[in-house]
Enzyme design. Sequence first.
Site, PDB file in Angstrom:
ATOM      1  N   GLN A 219      45.424  50.275  45.972  1.00 39.29           N
ATOM      2  CA  GLN A 219      44.452  51.166  46.392  1.00 39.29           C
ATOM      3  C   GLN A 219      45.232  52.445  46.772  1.00 39.29           C
ATOM      4  O   GLN A 219      46.414  52.137  47.210  1.00 39.29           O
ATOM      5  CB  GLN A 219      43.589  50.731  47.600  1.00 39.29           C
TER       6      GLN A 219
ATOM      7  N   ASP B 244      43.382  48.766  36.638  1.00 39.76           N
ATOM      8  CA  ASP B 244      43.180  50.120  36.875  1.00 39.76           C
ATOM      9  C   ASP B 244      43.586  51.004  35.496  1.00 39.76           C
ATOM     10  O   ASP B 244      43.135  52.169  35.513  1.00 39.76           O
ATOM     11  CB  ASP B 244      44.211  50.625  38.040  1.00 39.76           C
TER      12      ASP B 244
ATOM     13  N   LYS C 114      34.580  46.128  46.464  1.00 33.82           N
ATOM     14  CA  LYS C 114      35.500  45.422  45.416  1.00 33.82           C
ATOM     15  C   LYS C 114      35.472  43.940  45.545  1.00 33.82           C
ATOM     16  O   LYS C 114      35.189  43.125  44.529  1.00 33.82           O
ATOM     17  CB  LYS C 114      37.051  45.873  45.065  1.00 33.82           C
TER      18      LYS C 114
HETATM   19  N1  GUN Z   1      41.394  55.358  44.619  1.00 34.54           N
HETATM   20  C1  GUN Z   1      40.286  56.320  44.325  1.00 34.54           C
HETATM   21  N2  GUN Z   1      39.970  55.728  43.151  1.00 34.54           N
HETATM   22  C2  GUN Z   1      40.799  54.479  42.826  1.00 34.54           C
HETATM   23  C3  GUN Z   1      40.968  53.830  41.648  1.00 34.54           C
HETATM   24  O1  GUN Z   1      40.176  53.908  40.763  1.00 34.54           O
HETATM   25  N3  GUN Z   1      41.850  52.940  41.553  1.00 34.54           N
HETATM   26  C4  GUN Z   1      42.759  52.733  42.667  1.00 34.54           C
HETATM   27  N4  GUN Z   1      43.648  51.816  42.584  1.00 34.54           N
HETATM   28  N5  GUN Z   1      42.717  53.703  43.990  1.00 34.54           N
HETATM   29  C5  GUN Z   1      41.654  54.553  43.764  1.00 34.54           C
END
Ligand code: GUN
Length: 293
Positions: free
Chosen positions: A98, A121, A54
């Site tokens: 996350q 998100d 990311k």
């Molecule tokens: N963990 C797995 N997929 C995601 C996601 O799309 N966003 C976040 N914040 N955590 C994750």
Amino acid sequence: MTAAIIDGKAIAAMLRAKVASEVARLKSDHGVTPGLAVVLVGTDPASEVYVRSKSKAVIEAGMAPCDHKLPATTSEQEVLALVARLNADPAVSGILVQLPLPPQIDAQKVIAAIDPLKDVDGFHPINVGRLSSGLPALTPCTPAGCVILAKSVRGSLAGLDAVVIGRSNIVGKPVAQLLLAENATVTIAHSKTRDLPGLCRRADILVAAIGKSEFVRGDWIKPGATVIDVGINRVAGEGGKARIVGDVAFDEAKAVAGAITPVPGGVGPMTIACLMLNTVRAACALKGVKAEI
Ligand code: GUN
């Protein structure tokens, strides 16, 4: 029939290039540099990999990264205090915490503390509600990526039968909402669904988000269907080397489907591209600039 392979990597690269030009326009015309804050608590190896990719994508798009790596022992109060600081920081356009979080931290509480305008998100109850009410919202990244891939094959999804396997808040439920918004006829299947193979066989669009390697078999698939595989499962391959497989038995499905996403290289790259898109859109909304993407 041999299915067309949907090249998520190429479609994601195109989207990221569009995001980069929108970022360049925001900088030159409005003096705005979008910033994404990523919060990682603990050392879950898969999460560390995601967070690294990311941050790399943020830099490549010309945006400002702002990574916060906290120890696994961090308290809920400390995470909430950090979220409050990021909410108030004008350099931060998007906040991503996350998941999963360590057990002492209530993920729903943390999500609810994020400013909905910075919720890239799309997990905040306000954005979940706006999406299901058909209002403009920040929408979850993996589901948004799935819909872009399905549309890359089918054009309009209106009237198509879509089956989503999995009812998680991160993928299953939001992808069903997004497909509904595209006027598909949507069924959400889950572990209690009766005759899952029979249900799947009716799907023009089949989205597999179960988290079980190669769970969906070739004879579950309607000939010509578009198969979107969200699974990322690590399995032992030849010689004990780990390999990544999806939730769909790819070789079997490929012989029946019209189009299918590979794993890796299908949905995965789209998640990050859609996160970049959400971040630049959030920056526009926060600064009162009309987004051109
Ligand atoms: N963990 C797995 N997929 C995601 C996601 O799309 N966003 C976040 N914040 N955590 C994750």
